[in-house]
Every structure is written in C-alpha cells, then in structure tokens.
Design a protein around this motif. Structure first.
Motif, short mmCIF file in Angstrom:
data_model
loop_
_atom_site.label_atom_id
_atom_site.label_comp_id
_atom_site.label_asym_id
_atom_site.label_seq_id
_atom_site.Cartn_x
_atom_site.Cartn_y
_atom_site.Cartn_z
N LYS A 244 18.31 -5.40 5.47
CA LYS A 244 17.42 -5.79 6.56
C LYS A 244 17.21 -7.30 6.61
CE LYS A 244 16.39 -1.82 8.44
NZ LYS A 244 16.79 -1.53 9.84
N THR A 245 17.37 -7.96 5.48
CA THR A 245 17.24 -9.41 5.41
C THR A 245 18.55 -10.02 4.94
OG1 THR A 245 16.32 -9.21 3.18
CG2 THR A 245 14.75 -9.39 5.00
N ARG A 246 18.72 -11.30 5.22
CA ARG A 246 19.95 -11.99 4.82
C ARG A 246 20.11 -11.98 3.31
NH1 ARG A 246 21.73 -18.12 6.76
NH2 ARG A 246 23.58 -18.28 5.46
N ASN A 247 19.03 -12.30 2.61
CA ASN A 247 18.97 -12.24 1.15
C ASN A 247 17.61 -11.67 0.77
OD1 ASN A 247 21.52 -13.81 0.29
ND2 ASN A 247 20.54 -15.22 1.73
N THR A 248 17.36 -11.55 -0.52
CA THR A 248 16.06 -11.10 -1.01
C THR A 248 15.42 -12.25 -1.78
OG1 THR A 248 16.80 -8.79 -1.19
CG2 THR A 248 14.85 -9.44 -2.47
N LEU A 249 14.25 -12.71 -1.30
CA LEU A 249 13.58 -13.81 -1.97
C LEU A 249 13.05 -13.34 -3.32
CD1 LEU A 249 12.51 -16.70 -2.01
CD2 LEU A 249 10.44 -15.86 -0.89
N ASP A 250 13.51 -13.99 -4.38
CA ASP A 250 13.03 -13.68 -5.73
C ASP A 250 11.82 -14.55 -5.99
OD1 ASP A 250 12.60 -13.02 -8.33
OD2 ASP A 250 14.52 -13.77 -9.09
N ILE A 251 10.66 -14.09 -5.54
CA ILE A 251 9.44 -14.88 -5.67
C ILE A 251 9.05 -15.05 -7.14
CG2 ILE A 251 7.75 -12.98 -5.54
CD1 ILE A 251 7.51 -16.23 -3.51
N SER A 252 9.47 -14.11 -7.98
CA SER A 252 9.14 -14.21 -9.41
C SER A 252 9.88 -15.36 -10.08
CB SER A 252 9.49 -12.89 -10.11
OG SER A 252 10.91 -12.68 -10.12
N SER A 261 11.17 -24.17 -17.75
CA SER A 261 11.64 -25.54 -17.51
C SER A 261 10.51 -26.43 -16.99
CB SER A 261 12.79 -25.52 -16.51
OG SER A 261 13.22 -26.82 -16.18
N HIS A 262 10.72 -27.72 -17.13
CA HIS A 262 9.78 -28.73 -16.63
C HIS A 262 10.15 -29.23 -15.25
CE1 HIS A 262 12.89 -31.74 -17.65
NE2 HIS A 262 13.10 -30.97 -18.71
N LEU A 263 11.25 -28.73 -14.69
CA LEU A 263 11.73 -29.23 -13.41
C LEU A 263 10.93 -28.65 -12.24
CD1 LEU A 263 15.57 -28.91 -14.09
CD2 LEU A 263 14.17 -31.00 -14.21
N PRO A 264 10.74 -29.41 -11.16
CA PRO A 264 10.02 -28.89 -10.00
C PRO A 264 10.83 -27.80 -9.30
CG PRO A 264 10.88 -31.10 -9.55
CD PRO A 264 11.11 -30.84 -11.00
N VAL A 265 10.12 -26.89 -8.62
CA VAL A 265 10.75 -25.73 -7.98
C VAL A 265 10.33 -25.64 -6.52
CG1 VAL A 265 11.10 -23.23 -8.06
CG2 VAL A 265 10.69 -24.49 -10.19
N PHE A 266 11.31 -25.59 -5.64
CA PHE A 266 11.08 -25.37 -4.21
C PHE A 266 11.49 -23.95 -3.85
CE2 PHE A 266 11.34 -29.87 -2.12
CZ PHE A 266 10.35 -30.33 -2.99
N ILE A 267 11.03 -23.52 -2.68
CA ILE A 267 11.49 -22.25 -2.10
C ILE A 267 12.02 -22.53 -0.69
CG2 ILE A 267 10.60 -20.16 -0.97
CD1 ILE A 267 9.29 -19.37 -3.49
N ASP A 268 13.14 -21.92 -0.36
CA ASP A 268 13.73 -21.99 0.97
C ASP A 268 13.55 -20.63 1.64
OD1 ASP A 268 15.36 -21.92 3.21
OD2 ASP A 268 17.09 -22.83 2.24
N PRO A 269 12.49 -20.44 2.44
CA PRO A 269 12.25 -19.14 3.06
C PRO A 269 13.20 -18.85 4.21
CG PRO A 269 10.59 -20.69 3.79
CD PRO A 269 11.43 -21.41 2.76
N SER A 270 13.82 -19.88 4.77
CA SER A 270 14.72 -19.68 5.91
C SER A 270 15.96 -18.91 5.49
CB SER A 270 15.10 -21.03 6.53
OG SER A 270 13.95 -21.75 6.93
N GLY A 274 16.59 -15.11 6.53
CA GLY A 274 17.53 -15.22 7.64
C GLY A 274 16.92 -14.81 8.97
N ILE A 275 15.59 -14.68 9.00
CA ILE A 275 14.88 -14.24 10.20
C ILE A 275 13.70 -15.18 10.41
CG2 ILE A 275 13.63 -12.33 11.29
CD1 ILE A 275 15.05 -10.47 9.23
N SER A 276 13.59 -15.78 11.58
CA SER A 276 12.60 -16.83 11.79
C SER A 276 11.16 -16.35 11.61
CB SER A 276 12.78 -17.46 13.17
OG SER A 276 12.60 -16.49 14.20
N TRP A 277 10.84 -15.12 12.06
CA TRP A 277 9.44 -14.68 11.97
C TRP A 277 9.00 -14.41 10.53
CZ3 TRP A 277 8.32 -10.04 9.72
CH2 TRP A 277 9.28 -9.03 9.74
N MET A 278 9.96 -14.30 9.61
CA MET A 278 9.62 -14.08 8.21
C MET A 278 9.38 -15.38 7.43
SD MET A 278 11.76 -10.78 6.88
CE MET A 278 10.75 -10.72 5.41
#
Length: 336
Positions: A244-252, A261-270, A274-278
C-alpha cells in the motif's frame, strides 16, 4: 578499543600515548567530556592487549568495542555530533527541514520552489541533479546543469543546497555543494564512500531499502574511516511485504541509531510512503520520536513533476505543514 583517561592528564603524557598508538598503525578519535577524555582506537586492535594501556598512569580503563563500527559508535563519542551548515547546525537544539523537488527541472522551477520553502522556514534546499532511476528510460536528471541551477537558487535565497552524487568521477562538480547526499541505492557503493571520506563536506547518507541498521552504520564508518566525520544518517523507509505504501518507514530506527551512534538522524517521509497525504503524519512521528530533521519533497506543480510527483507537496501544503512542525518542535524545546 577505547581508552578512558583519568581526570586532567598531563599533556606530555597524552602526547606520548598518541605517538605510541600511531606507531601501532592505528588511528585515534579523541572525545573530551566534562570530566574525562576518551580516546578511540580505530583499526585492527585484535592484536593489542588491553593491559598494554591499562598499565599506563594516565589511563583509567581500557575497553574493547564489540560492535564492528568504531568511529560512528557512541561509546567512542558520547556527545552528539553537531555539524555546522551555513547559518544552521545539525544535531544540536535546532530542528532542520530540508525541502525541495525530487529533480531539478528548470531554472524557473527550482528558484520558485526555493523561494517558497525558504519563506515557509526550510533551512536547506534539496534537489536532484543526478537521478538513479529503476527504468533506464526515465528522466535521469540534468547532471552538471542541474547543479548549476541549484547554485543559482542558492544565490537567490541563501539556502544551503543538498544534492545526490552517484559516481566518484563526478565529485569535482560538487565543489560548491553544501551537503552531498548518498542515496539508498548507493549506500553500499564502498568505493564512492571511500572517496567521500577524503572530502570536507557533510554527507547525508540514506539507508538502503533492505539494509540492517548495523550495515547502515558500517557504511557511515567507511566515510569516517577516511577522515570525514560529518555524517547525517537518513531513514527513508525499507522494503517489506506491504504494497500500500512505496516503502515502510522504520520509525524505530531513530532511537536505535541514536543509542548506537552519536551521528544526527533525519527522516524522509516522502520516500517512506510515496504518498503526499502521508507526509504530514509521518513528519509528526519523526518529531515525536526524536529525529534531528526532516527531508521533504516539494514541487510547484506535482501533477507535472518529472519525478516522484505523487509523493511531493505543493508549496501551500508545505507551508501549512511547517506551521504545525514549528509548534511541535517548539513544544519539544527546540528551534527551527
């Protein structure tokens, strides 16, 4: 292996220790905290006996690091890494939003989007000049011309630019790019990672579609082993059985990566859905889980986008989202 030094060690003894480590053919990573200094030994330490260092007067304790990633490991660097990019910083108390189109299509398009996302509060401009595509017949980007247009947008807005590299042979074209992105498909392009380890630019490294978090951190390790410590990790969704989605966001991934790790972490929800309303609910989840920033696709006319229009917000939608993001980020005690 890490060496935890006693408080206020004598400088000449620290220098002697560093010289001794260098003679063993190992690199060092030094982290100075409020009460202790930690020296990380990077390289093949399997032949080194711990008591070689524990017997030294200035060493409080020596420990082996069991994980295969060393430079990226929080044990070697307890404090969060902070990366300065233009007028903003990543990994500090600032929440960053990187926004822009999947692909740079024209000068008019990229400048219009750049002005819009800056007005809404984005701290960096993203845009693809080189586009890895599943189909060889799909739009592959404008390459060098695309980078030139991104730089024009930077002149107009002052926004630092983030764009993806596909080959080390193109590195010279990225001389004026602020952040080099390594896409999911190139996360394990080890020759490219090695080359990026020798450059002085921040690297935004995206997790591969089917890679574990340890593999993700090992890719960061390839870059850091070359000397470049400025890595931003980006979770962009992994491939599962869900269709149903392009991928599955691994929020964990966010709290786990921050634990490891000490490195900063971003999330790419797009890319995750793969769906704009999500994009909106996933962006909210990213803030709640402790991410350091977001990467969001914005296009001035998503219906006519040459790449990934279905997951792109238009400027009005992005502006509304940014108002909500700002409220949530400020509630968390951060700035945007």
């Amino acid at each position: 292996m890490i060496l935890i030094l006693k408080s206020n060690p004598e400088k000449n003894k620290v220098d002697d220790l560093l010289n001794r480590i260098d003679e063993l053919g190992l690199k060092t990573h030094i982290s100075e905290g409020m009460s202790h200094t930690i020296i990380g030994l990077i390289g093949d330490t399997s032949r080194i006996h711990i008591d070689m260092f524990e017997s030294l007067e200035i060493v409080e304790t020596a420990q082996r690091v069991s994980e295969s990633f060393k430079a990226a490991n929080r044990k070697l660097h307890p404090e969060d890494t902070v990366i300065d990019i233009g007028a903003t910083s990543v990994g500090s108390n600032v929440f960053n939003v990187v926004a822009g189109p999947c692909s740079v299509e024209s000068e008019e398009q990229i400048i219009e989007v750049a002005k819009a996302v800056k007005a809404s509060g984005a701290s960096m401009l993203r845009g693809g000049a080189f586009k890895p595509r599943t189909s060889p017949y799909a739009f592959q980007g404008l390459h060098g011309e695309g980078i030139r247009l991104l730089l024009e947008a930077k002149k107009e807005t002052g926004l630092p630019i983030v764009t993806e590299i596909m080959s080390a042979s193109d590195l010279d074209l990225f001389a004026d790019v602020d952040v080099i992105q390594v896409g999911a498909r190139n996360m394990q392009n080890f020759e490219l990672l090695k080359e990026l380890g020798h450059c002085d630019k921040p690297i935004l490294l995206k997790r591969g579609l089917a890679n574990t978090m340890e593999e993700f951190l090992m890719s960061a390790e390839y870059i850091m082993a070359g000397g470049n410590q400025n890595i931003i990790l980006c979770e962009r969704g992994i491939r599962t059985f869900e269709t149903k989605t392009r991928n599955t966001l691994d929020i964990s991934a966010v709290p786990m990566l921050k634990k490891l790790s000490h490195l900063p972490v971003f999330i790419d929800p797009s890319h995750a859905a793969g769906i704009s309303w999500m994009v909106e609910p996933l962006a909210k989840a990213a803030i709640a889980i402790g991410a350091d920033g977001l990467m969001i696709e914005v296009h001035n006319n998503p219906a006519k986008a040459l790449c990934d229009g279905a997951q792109s917000l238009n400027p009005t939608q992005f502006d509304e989202l940014m108002k909500d993001i700002r409220r949530r980020v400020e509630f968390e005690g951060k700035t945007i």
